[in-house]
Design a protein around this motif. Sequence first.
Motif, PDB file in Angstrom:
ATOM      1  N   ASP A  73       6.095 -22.492 -26.130  1.00 29.81           N
ATOM      2  CA  ASP A  73       4.854 -21.718 -26.213  1.00 29.81           C
ATOM      3  C   ASP A  73       3.691 -22.556 -26.724  1.00 29.81           C
ATOM      4  O   ASP A  73       2.523 -22.244 -26.451  1.00 29.81           O
ATOM      5  N   ILE A  74       3.995 -23.582 -27.500  1.00 29.86           N
ATOM      6  CA  ILE A  74       2.967 -24.283 -28.281  1.00 29.86           C
ATOM      7  C   ILE A  74       1.844 -24.856 -27.417  1.00 29.86           C
ATOM      8  O   ILE A  74       0.663 -24.582 -27.673  1.00 29.86           O
ATOM      9  N   PRO A  75       2.120 -25.665 -26.380  1.00 33.79           N
ATOM     10  CA  PRO A  75       1.002 -26.211 -25.600  1.00 33.79           C
ATOM     11  C   PRO A  75       0.249 -25.141 -24.828  1.00 33.79           C
ATOM     12  O   PRO A  75      -0.979 -25.225 -24.678  1.00 33.79           O
ATOM     13  N   THR A  89       1.419 -17.686 -40.048  1.00 33.12           N
ATOM     14  CA  THR A  89       1.687 -18.465 -38.833  1.00 33.12           C
ATOM     15  C   THR A  89       0.383 -18.825 -38.143  1.00 33.12           C
ATOM     16  O   THR A  89       0.226 -19.947 -37.632  1.00 33.12           O
ATOM     17  N   GLY A  90      -0.579 -17.907 -38.140  1.00 33.22           N
ATOM     18  CA  GLY A  90      -1.892 -18.218 -37.585  1.00 33.22           C
ATOM     19  C   GLY A  90      -2.571 -19.360 -38.320  1.00 33.22           C
ATOM     20  O   GLY A  90      -3.209 -20.233 -37.709  1.00 33.22           O
ATOM     21  N   VAL A  91      -2.435 -19.394 -39.637  1.00 31.58           N
ATOM     22  CA  VAL A  91      -2.992 -20.495 -40.427  1.00 31.58           C
ATOM     23  C   VAL A  91      -2.312 -21.814 -40.046  1.00 31.58           C
ATOM     24  O   VAL A  91      -2.969 -22.858 -39.910  1.00 31.58           O
ATOM     25  N   PHE A  92      -1.005 -21.774 -39.865  1.00 28.18           N
ATOM     26  CA  PHE A  92      -0.243 -22.961 -39.460  1.00 28.18           C
ATOM     27  C   PHE A  92      -0.748 -23.473 -38.113  1.00 28.18           C
ATOM     28  O   PHE A  92      -0.975 -24.680 -37.925  1.00 28.18           O
ATOM     29  N   MET A  93      -0.921 -22.572 -37.152  1.00 25.66           N
ATOM     30  CA  MET A  93      -1.405 -22.945 -35.824  1.00 25.66           C
ATOM     31  C   MET A  93      -2.823 -23.505 -35.890  1.00 25.66           C
ATOM     32  O   MET A  93      -3.146 -24.498 -35.222  1.00 25.66           O
ATOM     33  N   GLU A  94      -3.654 -22.897 -36.718  1.00 21.32           N
ATOM     34  CA  GLU A  94      -5.039 -23.361 -36.862  1.00 21.32           C
ATOM     35  C   GLU A  94      -5.080 -24.740 -37.517  1.00 21.32           C
ATOM     36  O   GLU A  94      -5.852 -25.617 -37.094  1.00 21.32           O
ATOM     37  N   ALA A  95      -4.241 -24.956 -38.534  1.00 25.65           N
ATOM     38  CA  ALA A  95      -4.219 -26.262 -39.198  1.00 25.65           C
ATOM     39  C   ALA A  95      -3.830 -27.360 -38.211  1.00 25.65           C
ATOM     40  O   ALA A  95      -4.381 -28.466 -38.240  1.00 25.65           O
ATOM     41  N   ALA A  96      -2.873 -27.061 -37.342  1.00 23.60           N
ATOM     42  CA  ALA A  96      -2.486 -28.053 -36.332  1.00 23.60           C
ATOM     43  C   ALA A  96      -3.626 -28.333 -35.368  1.00 23.60           C
ATOM     44  O   ALA A  96      -3.800 -29.479 -34.911  1.00 23.60           O
ATOM     45  N   SER A  97      -4.432 -27.321 -35.058  1.00 25.79           N
ATOM     46  CA  SER A  97      -5.570 -27.543 -34.151  1.00 25.79           C
ATOM     47  C   SER A  97      -6.630 -28.420 -34.799  1.00 25.79           C
ATOM     48  O   SER A  97      -7.335 -29.166 -34.102  1.00 25.79           O
ATOM     49  N   TYR A  99      -1.455 -31.525 -29.423  1.00 28.35           N
ATOM     50  CA  TYR A  99      -1.251 -30.315 -30.230  1.00 28.35           C
ATOM     51  C   TYR A  99       0.233 -30.031 -30.405  1.00 28.35           C
ATOM     52  O   TYR A  99       0.688 -29.700 -31.512  1.00 28.35           O
ATOM     53  N   TRP A 100       1.010 -30.175 -29.328  1.00 29.94           N
ATOM     54  CA  TRP A 100       2.456 -29.975 -29.448  1.00 29.94           C
ATOM     55  C   TRP A 100       3.069 -31.011 -30.379  1.00 29.94           C
ATOM     56  O   TRP A 100       3.917 -30.692 -31.210  1.00 29.94           O
TER      57      TRP A 100
END
Length: 501
Positions: free
Chosen positions: A92-94, A126-134, A150-151
């Motif tokens: 799902d990540i990419p 989890t949204g914070v985790f995804m945003e930090a990776a972005s 990003y992946w």
Amino acid sequence: MPSAETTRASAHEPETVRPTKEDPVAATGSELFGGPIGRRALLGVSWWTPVRVIALVAIGMFALGMVQKLPCYDGGWFFGASSQYTHACYSDIPHLYQGRGFADGLVPYFDKLEGDMEYLEYPVLTGVFMEAASWLTPGSGSIQDREQVYWMVNAGMLMVCAAVIAVCVTRTHRRRPWDGLLVALAPAFALTATINWDLLAVALTAAAMLMWSRGRTLAFGVLLGLATAAKLYPVLLLGPLLVLCWRAGKWREFGTALLGAAGAWLVVNLPVMLLAHEGWSKFYTFSQERGVDFGSFWLILSQRMDTPLATDTVNTSATVLMLISSVGVAALALTAPRRPRFAQLAFLIVAAFILTNKVYSPQYVLWLVPLAALARPKWRDFLIWQACEVAYFIGIWMYLAYTTSGDAHKGLPQEGYQMAIAAHLLGTLYLCAVVVRDIFMPERDAVRRSGDDDPSGGVLDGAGDVFVLGAAARPPRHAAHIDGPTVEWGSRNGQAGDSSP
């Protein structure tokens, strides 16, 4: 002159349990590395401690899982509808990097998305985790390059989570550090680790279990609250903990854990709940509105019925089944001849949720792997279950390959996919069955056969009962054949003690 055993007991240094000594499968597998460890081996004098070995093995297996995604990284995620399924390397990540607005700099929960999904459908942490990776992903270059980066960034962060999980499981049962290899070497763990962001919640839950085993109830509650802010399932652990503390009379400790969990969850969620309520609530409304989906027995029913069940009917039925399962787990906790171990009931309640839920994504197996290693640390049963989960992992991607390959029909037809779902269900039910058997016949429990009571139980370990029902008031029923030390109720480390609360 005191014996070695007396000296060890007086120094409060319990002997480490060696799986190659008590587990035939572990002994056979150890032949690849020179055979079972000898009784004169110098343990604890090398840099290669169990924790370090298991952490490195977990990282190595995680890296192999990343390699398995290489066909998709090089093109399967970007070219051809079915290539990512035929190579079983979907993630799902990419796809969600652009699909959930991270590529455009949108703020999760606050900024509305284009398309059918108006807001990010994940819990806040989890949204914070995804945003930090972005933030760590370059904002320039082609979208394919940015999705690849990003992946990779997420994979690096999730690898840290995997190492944390392995270390926490290794340290939860002090005398059984090598049980952590069950997690580190689990094939389904490596295959599904980078499909989604579930490892964040799993790592926080594993850390919470470690804190509880050390008697740090507030830290347990805080970590469990954070885990629930990343994924909903960790909150289920409070149910078994409630009935275990009820049976042992540990109300103060449970209250501390509950307040810690509620407080940590609110700290994460309350700001978003107040400032962007519509976006914050999307996770909950999406879960409610979502129809029957992959991996569940509800899907088998729907595919075999002329008129599929309505979503509201499935929601109600699944809730009723989960409530019945919860009552069953509570009854088990209060009536078992000896109070069940916390890890056993934690595994059973999460497994019940997975079995009754209307969707089973392949990465949900990550929720159970650490709990299974603590609840039933026997290689044969663990590998049987893992084989079923790997079969499901292959089955879902082959089914999607079949449905997306047009007239070519590459992959697995519907009947084959239903068999893969059945394999997952039966494998999970099998592991539940042996855990329940261990609860009713504690001498079959690998942990208690070694002389421990509840090493993951914290304040529950060695505590007596103050409230029991039914069979718990009678002497425990023993297995037919017993080897090794037995544990007296209300005792620690096999030494008889006060059974009062």
